[in-house]
Design a protein around this motif. Structure first.
Motif, PDB file in Angstrom:
ATOM      1  N   GLY A  91       0.803  -1.209   0.000  1.00  6.33           N
ATOM      2  CA  GLY A  91       0.000   0.000   0.000  1.00  6.33           C
ATOM      3  C   GLY A  91       0.835   1.257   0.000  1.00  6.33           C
ATOM      4  N   ALA A  92       2.157   1.112  -0.109  1.00  9.08           N
ATOM      5  CA  ALA A  92       3.037   2.277  -0.167  1.00  9.08           C
ATOM      6  C   ALA A  92       2.703   3.130  -1.385  1.00  9.08           C
ATOM      7  CB  ALA A  92       4.503   1.834  -0.215  1.00  9.08           C
ATOM      8  N   SER A  93       2.954   4.424  -1.284  1.00  4.39           N
ATOM      9  CA  SER A  93       2.656   5.345  -2.382  1.00  4.39           C
ATOM     10  C   SER A  93       3.590   5.105  -3.559  1.00  4.39           C
ATOM     11  CB  SER A  93       2.825   6.787  -1.897  1.00  4.39           C
ATOM     12  OG  SER A  93       4.205   7.060  -1.646  1.00  4.39           O
ATOM     13  N   LEU A  94       3.243   5.699  -4.691  1.00  7.67           N
ATOM     14  CA  LEU A  94       4.104   5.588  -5.872  1.00  7.67           C
ATOM     15  C   LEU A  94       5.472   6.199  -5.602  1.00  7.67           C
ATOM     16  CD1 LEU A  94       1.626   6.460  -8.788  1.00  7.67           C
ATOM     17  CD2 LEU A  94       2.408   4.195  -8.055  1.00  7.67           C
ATOM     18  N   HIS A  95       5.511   7.310  -4.853  1.00  8.80           N
ATOM     19  CA  HIS A  95       6.794   7.928  -4.513  1.00  8.80           C
ATOM     20  C   HIS A  95       7.666   6.960  -3.719  1.00  8.80           C
ATOM     21  CE1 HIS A  95       4.480  11.551  -5.540  1.00  8.80           C
ATOM     22  NE2 HIS A  95       5.630  12.199  -5.633  1.00  8.80           N
ATOM     23  N   ALA A  96       7.058   6.300  -2.725  1.00 10.86           N
ATOM     24  CA  ALA A  96       7.817   5.362  -1.901  1.00 10.86           C
ATOM     25  C   ALA A  96       8.288   4.169  -2.715  1.00 10.86           C
ATOM     26  CB  ALA A  96       6.962   4.897  -0.723  1.00 10.86           C
ATOM     27  N   ALA A  97       7.408   3.669  -3.594  1.00 11.11           N
ATOM     28  CA  ALA A  97       7.782   2.528  -4.424  1.00 11.11           C
ATOM     29  C   ALA A  97       8.932   2.888  -5.359  1.00 11.11           C
ATOM     30  CB  ALA A  97       6.572   2.048  -5.228  1.00 11.11           C
ATOM     31  N   MET A  98       8.917   4.113  -5.899  1.00 11.00           N
ATOM     32  CA  MET A  98      10.001   4.560  -6.764  1.00 11.00           C
ATOM     33  C   MET A  98      11.319   4.665  -5.996  1.00 11.00           C
ATOM     34  SD  MET A  98       9.272   5.494 -10.072  1.00 11.00           S
ATOM     35  CE  MET A  98       9.817   7.125 -10.528  1.00 11.00           C
ATOM     36  N   CYS A  99      11.253   5.097  -4.751  1.00  9.39           N
ATOM     37  CA  CYS A  99      12.465   5.164  -3.926  1.00  9.39           C
ATOM     38  C   CYS A  99      13.069   3.771  -3.755  1.00  9.39           C
ATOM     39  CB  CYS A  99      12.146   5.759  -2.560  1.00  9.39           C
ATOM     40  SG  CYS A  99      11.921   7.549  -2.562  1.00  9.39           S
ATOM     41  N   VAL A 100      12.218   2.778  -3.583  1.00  5.30           N
ATOM     42  CA  VAL A 100      12.692   1.401  -3.464  1.00  5.30           C
ATOM     43  C   VAL A 100      13.362   0.960  -4.766  1.00  5.30           C
ATOM     44  CG1 VAL A 100      11.972  -0.994  -3.163  1.00  5.30           C
ATOM     45  CG2 VAL A 100      11.010   0.781  -1.704  1.00  5.30           C
ATOM     46  N   GLY A 101      12.753   1.305  -5.900  1.00  6.39           N
ATOM     47  CA  GLY A 101      13.353   0.973  -7.182  1.00  6.39           C
ATOM     48  C   GLY A 101      14.720   1.610  -7.349  1.00  6.39           C
ATOM     49  N   LEU A 102      14.834   2.886  -6.981  1.00  5.86           N
ATOM     50  CA  LEU A 102      16.114   3.592  -7.084  1.00  5.86           C
ATOM     51  C   LEU A 102      17.158   2.975  -6.158  1.00  5.86           C
ATOM     52  CD1 LEU A 102      14.833   7.267  -7.271  1.00  5.86           C
ATOM     53  CD2 LEU A 102      16.201   6.121  -9.014  1.00  5.86           C
ATOM     54  N   ALA A 103      16.757   2.627  -4.941  1.00  4.39           N
ATOM     55  CA  ALA A 103      17.699   2.023  -4.006  1.00  4.39           C
ATOM     56  C   ALA A 103      18.217   0.693  -4.535  1.00  4.39           C
ATOM     57  CB  ALA A 103      17.027   1.825  -2.649  1.00  4.39           C
ATOM     58  N   THR A 104      17.330  -0.093  -5.125  1.00  2.00           N
ATOM     59  CA  THR A 104      17.746  -1.381  -5.686  1.00  2.00           C
ATOM     60  C   THR A 104      18.654  -1.181  -6.894  1.00  2.00           C
ATOM     61  OG1 THR A 104      15.601  -2.267  -4.981  1.00  2.00           O
ATOM     62  CG2 THR A 104      16.913  -3.614  -6.483  1.00  2.00           C
ATOM     63  N   LEU A 105      18.327  -0.199  -7.710  1.00  2.00           N
ATOM     64  CA  LEU A 105      19.139   0.078  -8.895  1.00  2.00           C
ATOM     65  C   LEU A 105      20.549   0.514  -8.529  1.00  2.00           C
ATOM     66  CD1 LEU A 105      19.057   0.303 -12.022  1.00  2.00           C
ATOM     67  CD2 LEU A 105      18.437   2.715 -11.711  1.00  2.00           C
ATOM     68  N   SER A 106      20.721   1.102  -7.352  1.00  2.00           N
ATOM     69  CA  SER A 106      22.034   1.622  -6.952  1.00  2.00           C
ATOM     70  C   SER A 106      23.056   0.519  -6.715  1.00  2.00           C
ATOM     71  CB  SER A 106      21.896   2.469  -5.680  1.00  2.00           C
ATOM     72  OG  SER A 106      21.582   1.646  -4.552  1.00  2.00           O
ATOM     73  N   GLY A 107      22.609  -0.726  -6.589  1.00  2.00           N
ATOM     74  CA  GLY A 107      23.533  -1.827  -6.319  1.00  2.00           C
ATOM     75  C   GLY A 107      24.478  -2.084  -7.483  1.00  2.00           C
ATOM     76  N   PRO A 108      25.708  -2.499  -7.199  1.00  2.00           N
ATOM     77  CA  PRO A 108      26.693  -2.728  -8.264  1.00  2.00           C
ATOM     78  C   PRO A 108      26.318  -3.845  -9.220  1.00  2.00           C
ATOM     79  CG  PRO A 108      27.511  -3.555  -6.148  1.00  2.00           C
ATOM     80  CD  PRO A 108      26.267  -2.766  -5.859  1.00  2.00           C
ATOM     81  N   HIS A 109      25.431  -4.758  -8.798  1.00  3.10           N
ATOM     82  CA  HIS A 109      25.032  -5.844  -9.687  1.00  3.10           C
ATOM     83  C   HIS A 109      23.827  -5.486 -10.551  1.00  3.10           C
ATOM     84  CE1 HIS A 109      27.909  -8.468  -7.844  1.00  3.10           C
ATOM     85  NE2 HIS A 109      27.362  -8.314  -6.659  1.00  3.10           N
ATOM     86  N   HIS A 110      23.355  -4.248 -10.419  1.00  3.87           N
ATOM     87  CA  HIS A 110      22.201  -3.820 -11.225  1.00  3.87           C
ATOM     88  C   HIS A 110      22.592  -2.544 -11.976  1.00  3.87           C
ATOM     89  CE1 HIS A 110      18.267  -3.483 -12.735  1.00  3.87           C
ATOM     90  NE2 HIS A 110      17.565  -3.265 -11.637  1.00  3.87           N
ATOM     91  N   GLY A 111      22.274  -1.379 -11.430  1.00  8.34           N
ATOM     92  CA  GLY A 111      22.614  -0.138 -12.109  1.00  8.34           C
ATOM     93  C   GLY A 111      24.104   0.084 -12.248  1.00  8.34           C
ATOM     94  N   GLY A 112      24.881  -0.454 -11.318  1.00 11.65           N
ATOM     95  CA  GLY A 112      26.322  -0.280 -11.375  1.00 11.65           C
ATOM     96  C   GLY A 112      26.972  -0.934 -12.580  1.00 11.65           C
ATOM     97  N   ALA A 113      26.241  -1.798 -13.266  1.00 10.75           N
ATOM     98  CA  ALA A 113      26.805  -2.473 -14.434  1.00 10.75           C
ATOM     99  C   ALA A 113      27.144  -1.481 -15.540  1.00 10.75           C
ATOM    100  CB  ALA A 113      25.814  -3.524 -14.954  1.00 10.75           C
TER     101      ALA A 113
END
Length: 405
Positions: A241-263
């Motif tokens: 039930g988190a807001s779209l803003h909160a869900a996007m923050c989770v996406g950005l945090a996950t993307l920051s990992g070296p095995h994802h966005g860090g590629a």
């Protein structure tokens, strides 16, 4: 035991799985593959396939099977958003490659992903300026794009009018505003009703021919890719039930990992390291001999080559912004292909665009993030509308208690 090799379709049929699952088995070393007779396709060991079938028939617990599925394995969640095939991916049945080649913008792609129909959520007027807190954040020159967007989104959420509305139109209008604001934050720009690809290119002060079109194409190809790590994490947040803003923050945090966005950053560094090499094939051979990775090459779901990278590299070849920069990149691709048969993936293509236009690794990541945000919002909207909570069970593998209490 059989020692011959099968085509991809025959191997998948023998296993009773999709081609994507076959490729996942190959990526985990469960099935050996080799180049096919035509040099473009690959063949798969029938012996390994028979062994896999035997082990599967011997029995495997449901819990173990579910855990195995979370790592490039069998599908674990139903979605109507995107589909991956060996030759490319699709958005609600529409070829992403065809959309990218046909001039579609990220906003138009988002409307498709969000199942907007005739409704255009992007027709709402944007705020004239950022809130004071965001303006202050944008004045910090040392804050990287991902961190800037991650820090700003919770502040923007404070003024979100319909953060928890159940009305589909309200949700999609909020998603459209959020996508434009988040993309502007990634490149340190002001909110704009201009197409996102133009906003980004303008912010980099690069008016060179072809870059705007390359960025538009890249944004569309990056928009979604099924249940990648950041999209799945976004769905988990949205399911609470988190807001779209909160869900996007989770996406950005996950993307920051070296095995994802860090590629993309690693691929950019790899390109920069070899741009000055007269014989990149020697350096590639050295890296392989030392057991080092080749950033930006290979993809578990595309063993015959990432079609997204092919489209972008072909477009880059057409624009030829810096022949002196582009030629070494092409030599690097050839060197890797010669040494190990691997082909560039999307991360390498984004890094190549940034390198050819003398832009930083942050730009490659910003393009990826801005595009993928459209997909995150699609997954968040779909998950919210399903009304279900994502709560898998764990298979405990630790020390058992001495006795029940």
């Amino acid at each position: 035991m059989h020692t011959d090799y099968l085509s991809a379709q025959d191997a998948a049929t023998r296993l009773g799985v999709s081609l994507a699952t076959l490729y996942a088995y190959v990526s985990r070393g469960r099935i050996d593959s080799r180049p096919g007779p035509d040099g473009r396709t690959r063949e798969y060991s029938s012996g390994d396939i028979e062994q896999l079938i035997e082990r599967r028939q011997a029995g495997r617990g449901a819990a173990q099977g579910a855990a195995h599925s979370l790592a490039w394995g069998l599908p674990v969640m139903e979605t109507r958003i995107s589909l991956i095939r060996p030759h490319g991916h699709y958005y609600r049945g529409e070829s992403a490659i065809a959309l990218a080649k046909g001039g579609t913008t990220l906003e138009e792609t988002a409307r498709l992903l969000w199942d907007c129909g005739e409704h255009d959520p992007f027709d709402a007027k944007l705020p004239d300026q950022w809130p004071a807190t965001i303006t202050l954040l944008l004045r910090q020159p040392d804050v990287p794009p991902l961190e800037r967007a991650t820090a700003a989104l919770p502040l923007l959420a404070l003024d979100a009018t319909h953060a928890h509305s159940i009305d589909p139109l309200h949700r999609r209008r909020d998603a459209a505003l959020l996508l434009r604001e988040a993309a502007a934050l990634l490149c340190g720009a002001k909110p704009s009703e201009q197409p996102i690809h133009r906003v980004m290119v303008t912010s980099w002060r690069k008016n060179e021919a072809g870059l705007s079109e390359l960025v538009r194409c890249a944004l569309v190809l990056c928009a979604d890719h099924e249940l990648n790590a950041s999209s799945f994490a976004t769905r988990v947040a949205a399911s609470t039930g988190a807001s779209l803003h909160a869900a996007m923050c989770v996406g950005l945090a996950t993307l920051s990992g070296p095995h994802h966005g860090g590629a993309a950053a690693r691929a950019h560094a790899f390109i920069q390291d070899l741009l000055r090499e007269r014989k990149p094939v020697d350096r590639v051979r050295e890296r392989l001999r030392r057991g080092e990775t080749l950033p930006g090459f290979g993809h578990p779901l595309y063993p015959d080559g990432d079609p997204r990278a092919t489209v972008l590299l072909d477009a880059l070849q057409t624009t030829r912004p810096r022949p002196t920069k582009l030629a070494p990149i092409e030599r690097l691709i050839d060197a890797v292909q010669t040494q190990c048969g691997r082909r560039p993936n999307l991360d390498f293509a984004l890094a190549s665009i940034a390198s050819a236009y003398e832009l930083s690794a942050d730009v490659a990541l910003a393009i990826f993030a801005a595009g993928r945000m459209a997909g995150w919002l699609a997954h968040a909207l779909e998950q919210q509308e399903s009304g279900s909570l994502i709560r898998p069970r764990a298979s405990y593998a630790g020390r058992m208690p001495q006795r029940d209490v």
